[in-house]
Design a protein around this motif. Structure first.
Motif, mmCIF file in Angstrom:
data_model
loop_
_atom_site.group_PDB
_atom_site.id
_atom_site.type_symbol
_atom_site.label_atom_id
_atom_site.label_comp_id
_atom_site.label_asym_id
_atom_site.label_seq_id
_atom_site.Cartn_x
_atom_site.Cartn_y
_atom_site.Cartn_z
ATOM 1 N N MET A 161 28.285 -8.845 -20.238
ATOM 2 C CA MET A 161 28.855 -8.115 -18.906
ATOM 3 C C MET A 161 27.517 -7.239 -18.272
ATOM 4 S SD MET A 161 32.223 -5.895 -17.641
ATOM 5 C CE MET A 161 32.569 -5.115 -19.126
ATOM 6 N N VAL A 162 27.406 -7.542 -16.925
ATOM 7 C CA VAL A 162 26.838 -6.720 -16.227
ATOM 8 C C VAL A 162 28.133 -6.126 -14.646
ATOM 9 C CG1 VAL A 162 24.700 -6.455 -14.404
ATOM 10 C CG2 VAL A 162 24.727 -8.213 -16.919
ATOM 11 N N LEU A 163 27.401 -4.207 -14.349
ATOM 12 C CA LEU A 163 27.813 -4.006 -14.047
ATOM 13 C C LEU A 163 27.216 -3.692 -12.241
ATOM 14 C CD1 LEU A 163 30.116 -1.872 -12.819
ATOM 15 C CD2 LEU A 163 28.271 -0.471 -14.162
ATOM 16 N N ILE A 164 27.887 -4.716 -11.333
ATOM 17 C CA ILE A 164 27.138 -3.810 -10.249
ATOM 18 C C ILE A 164 28.268 -2.500 -9.100
ATOM 19 C CG2 ILE A 164 26.841 -4.736 -7.631
ATOM 20 C CD1 ILE A 164 26.323 -7.509 -8.922
ATOM 21 N N ALA A 165 27.646 -1.351 -9.043
ATOM 22 C CA ALA A 165 28.322 -0.031 -8.826
ATOM 23 C C ALA A 165 28.127 -0.118 -7.487
ATOM 24 C CB ALA A 165 28.438 1.032 -9.708
ATOM 25 N N GLY A 166 29.199 0.177 -7.002
ATOM 26 C CA GLY A 166 28.048 1.102 -4.916
ATOM 27 C C GLY A 166 28.727 2.712 -5.310
ATOM 28 N N ALA A 167 28.948 2.897 -4.063
ATOM 29 C CA ALA A 167 28.766 4.714 -4.025
ATOM 30 C C ALA A 167 29.833 5.074 -4.161
ATOM 31 C CB ALA A 167 27.959 4.354 -2.272
ATOM 32 N N GLY A 168 31.207 3.610 -3.473
ATOM 33 C CA GLY A 168 32.523 4.784 -3.573
ATOM 34 C C GLY A 168 32.630 5.110 -5.843
ATOM 35 N N LEU A 169 31.724 4.690 -6.317
ATOM 36 C CA LEU A 169 32.063 5.171 -8.191
ATOM 37 C C LEU A 169 31.964 6.970 -7.424
ATOM 38 C CD1 LEU A 169 32.161 4.384 -10.932
ATOM 39 C CD2 LEU A 169 29.923 4.082 -10.986
ATOM 40 N N SER A 170 30.840 6.988 -7.374
ATOM 41 C CA SER A 170 30.697 8.654 -6.688
ATOM 42 C C SER A 170 31.615 9.207 -6.158
ATOM 43 C CB SER A 170 28.954 8.530 -6.518
ATOM 44 O OG SER A 170 27.891 7.721 -7.748
ATOM 45 N N MET A 171 31.710 8.839 -4.799
ATOM 46 C CA MET A 171 32.923 9.638 -4.002
ATOM 47 C C MET A 171 34.523 9.825 -4.971
ATOM 48 S SD MET A 171 32.155 6.779 -0.560
ATOM 49 C CE MET A 171 33.238 7.656 0.430
ATOM 50 N N ALA A 172 34.021 8.858 -5.932
ATOM 51 C CA ALA A 172 36.236 9.597 -6.792
ATOM 52 C C ALA A 172 35.646 10.992 -7.385
ATOM 53 C CB ALA A 172 35.724 8.716 -7.986
ATOM 54 N N ALA A 173 36.724 11.384 -7.788
ATOM 55 C CA ALA A 173 37.479 12.837 -8.049
ATOM 56 C C ALA A 173 36.600 12.620 -9.887
ATOM 57 C CB ALA A 173 38.153 13.825 -8.101
ATOM 58 N N PRO A 174 35.783 13.513 -10.043
ATOM 59 C CA PRO A 174 35.312 15.236 -9.955
ATOM 60 C C PRO A 174 34.548 15.782 -9.179
ATOM 61 C CG PRO A 174 35.220 15.346 -11.813
ATOM 62 C CD PRO A 174 35.769 13.669 -11.804
ATOM 63 N N SER A 175 33.449 14.371 -9.306
ATOM 64 C CA SER A 175 31.973 14.056 -8.222
ATOM 65 C C SER A 175 32.452 14.764 -6.660
ATOM 66 C CB SER A 175 31.291 12.649 -8.234
ATOM 67 O OG SER A 175 31.202 12.388 -9.673
ATOM 68 N N GLY A 208 33.542 -0.140 -6.862
ATOM 69 C CA GLY A 208 32.823 0.758 -6.550
ATOM 70 C C GLY A 208 32.098 0.852 -5.221
ATOM 71 N N TYR A 209 32.384 -0.450 -3.800
ATOM 72 C CA TYR A 209 31.688 -1.252 -2.828
ATOM 73 C C TYR A 209 32.702 -0.220 -1.562
ATOM 74 C CZ TYR A 209 30.533 -3.497 0.870
ATOM 75 O OH TYR A 209 30.243 -4.076 2.271
ATOM 76 N N SER A 210 31.896 0.288 -1.118
ATOM 77 C CA SER A 210 31.647 1.290 0.221
ATOM 78 C C SER A 210 31.494 0.855 1.435
ATOM 79 C CB SER A 210 31.480 2.603 -0.467
ATOM 80 O OG SER A 210 32.053 3.532 0.743
ATOM 81 N N THR A 211 32.447 0.318 2.495
ATOM 82 C CA THR A 211 32.070 0.467 4.163
ATOM 83 C C THR A 211 31.049 1.419 4.506
ATOM 84 O OG1 THR A 211 34.193 0.764 5.010
ATOM 85 C CG2 THR A 211 33.583 -1.623 4.088
ATOM 86 N N ASP A 212 31.696 2.426 3.668
ATOM 87 C CA ASP A 212 31.042 4.056 4.924
ATOM 88 C C ASP A 212 29.073 3.924 4.156
ATOM 89 O OD1 ASP A 212 31.746 6.633 5.697
ATOM 90 O OD2 ASP A 212 30.730 7.138 4.527
ATOM 91 N N TRP A 213 28.741 2.797 3.642
ATOM 92 C CA TRP A 213 27.133 3.094 3.629
ATOM 93 C C TRP A 213 26.779 1.048 3.587
ATOM 94 C CZ3 TRP A 213 24.011 7.083 3.002
ATOM 95 C CH2 TRP A 213 24.703 8.412 2.451
ATOM 96 N N ASP A 214 27.185 0.847 4.810
ATOM 97 C CA ASP A 214 27.329 -0.356 4.818
ATOM 98 C C ASP A 214 26.258 -1.740 5.255
ATOM 99 O OD1 ASP A 214 29.058 -3.082 4.862
ATOM 100 O OD2 ASP A 214 29.085 -3.314 6.818
#
Length: 417
Positions: A1-15, A184-190
């Motif tokens: 398994m390989v992970l693709i992580a977006g900005a949404g991951l770091s926007m979750a609490a408590p980060s 963690g896909y985030s359209t905020d950093w689209d």
């Protein structure tokens, strides 16, 4: 398994890292206050702000003057910790992230390990010791802050254009026939997701699991390139509507429980030969504990020395470790944190293959403070040559003696149990 992580991951609490809009608003307020009517106001969107400075060759000015240097500093959330643990343990073969923060790396250090990262395909192509690498496709706020990707114009200019080409080549091989987990896909950093679209190219994964709170239709609309990637999956694509951080935390928990189950199951054949019947089904299962505690159990079953991370996704093929745990549990033993309570004593089971009992006792002396120390430590596979271990040298150089747990070989513990 390989992970693709977006900005949404770091926007979750408590980060709770700020969104692109929040960072842009702070930069605009500072810029407009500083220059007033001397210059046109700064654009609202972050990519327009960065592009304005980039086209003037002053992106460094934008980053140094208008972006808080601590903007990406925060506490890792459970998702970061899960990614770090799974990379260190090789539960993930690799990860690709659009985040420039170092929260996964920070989480790795809290797990006693160093997550191997790079900002292009060349850097992650040869990880040390076979480590599972993490490609930071937009750069790193610590490694090369001035060359992190902020402006669309950077995508076709050096050094970013070369990094993208290198990353694309590596990804074609790293993701081939792999099961992809997109979180963690985030359209905020689209606009930054153009890099993902370009580098993934014609990658054909085995399967794709998208973890995103939105509906499948909405995800396909906001992330058409990732949706297209899912459409190329040979074994199918799946969408789970939930928080990425929560899912990764749950994935880590499942990983640990499966690991512990496998370690225990290796002792089943030996147990049946000893007692004449198989163990009960509950004795084979991992205890219902939190992630941090199960991580400590995994380390003990691997025989990780103090201050060393868990670096294997599978337990050693050593039936004696599983047999010891089965005997404890069949004798009525129950979980007591990362230890086991049986016969009125708290017992810690450590894989000690190839070690001397007295040497292990010395190495672990400062790993178990007296207030939280077990009554017994069983070093499965260790050899007792009768040497004492009641004298230990502290890291500060002083000599100390003190009572601690009783250290036993497996045979001695079996006799007392």
């Amino acid at each position: 398994m390989v992970l693709i992580a977006g900005a949404g991951l770091s926007m979750a609490a408590p980060s709770n890292l700020p969104s692109a809009a929040a960072i842009a608003a702070v930069a605009k307020t500072e810029y407009d206050a500083r220059y007033g009517g001397l210059r046109p106001p700064l654009p609202v969107d972050i990519e327009d702000q960065a592009e304005l400075f980039f086209q003037k060759g002053e992106l460094g000015v934008y980053l140094n003057e208008f972006i808080d240097p601590d903007v990406f500093a925060a506490k890792p959330n459970p998702g970061h910790i899960a990614v770090a643990d799974l990379l260190l343990s090789r539960g993930l073969q690799a990860a690709v992230t659009t985040n420039v923060d170092v929260l996964v790396e920070t989480a790795g250090q809290s797990l006693l390990g160093q997550v191997f990262t790079g900002i292009d395909g060349t850097a992650v192509a040869s990880p040390p010791g076979g480590a599972a690498p993490m490609l930071k496709i937009h750069g790193c706020w610590v490694q090369e802050r001035q060359n992190t990707v902020w402006a669309p114009g950077q995508l076709t200019a050096p050094p970013v254009v070369a990094r993208i080409a290198s990353s694309e080549t590596w990804l074609q091989n790293a993701l081939l026939d792999k099961d992809l987990l997109i979180v963690g896909y985030s359209t905020d950093w689209d606009y930054l997701n153009q890099v993902i679209a370009q580098t993934l190219g014609a990658v054909s994964p085995a399967s794709v699991l998208v973890v995103d709170p939105s509906t499948t239709a909405n995800f396909a609309s906001k992330a058409p390139d990732l949706a297209a990637l899912a459409g190329r999956a040979k074994k199918g694509a799946f969408h789970l509507q939930t928080s990425g951080s929560d899912f990764l935390d749950e994935l880590r928990l499942s990983f640990s429980k499966v690991f512990i189950h496998r370690a225990i199951a290796k002792g089943v054949a030996a147990y049946e030969l000893l007692v004449g019947h198989p163990p009960s089904a509950p004795s084979l299962e991992a205890p219902d504990l939190d992630n941090d505690t199960l991580w400590q159990v995994r380390r003990d079953l691997l025989g990780c020395k103090p201050s060393k991370p868990a670096r294997q996704s599978m337990p050693h093929d050593e039936p004696a470790v599983g047999l010891t745990l089965l005997q404890i549990r069949e004798a009525g033993g129950t979980a007591d944190g990362p230890y086991w309570k049986v016969g009125g004593r708290v017992v810690r089971v450590i894989r000690g293959s190839g070690s001397f009992l007295h040497a292990l006792e010395g190495e672990y002396r400062w790993d178990m403070p007296p207030v939280a120390a077990p009554d017994v430590v069983v070093a499965v596979g260790a050899d007792d040559v009768g040497l004492p271990a009641d004298l230990a040298r502290r890291p500060d150089g002083s000599i100390a003696r003190g009572a601690g747990p009783s250290w036993m070989t497996r045979a001695t513990f079996e006799a007392t149990l």
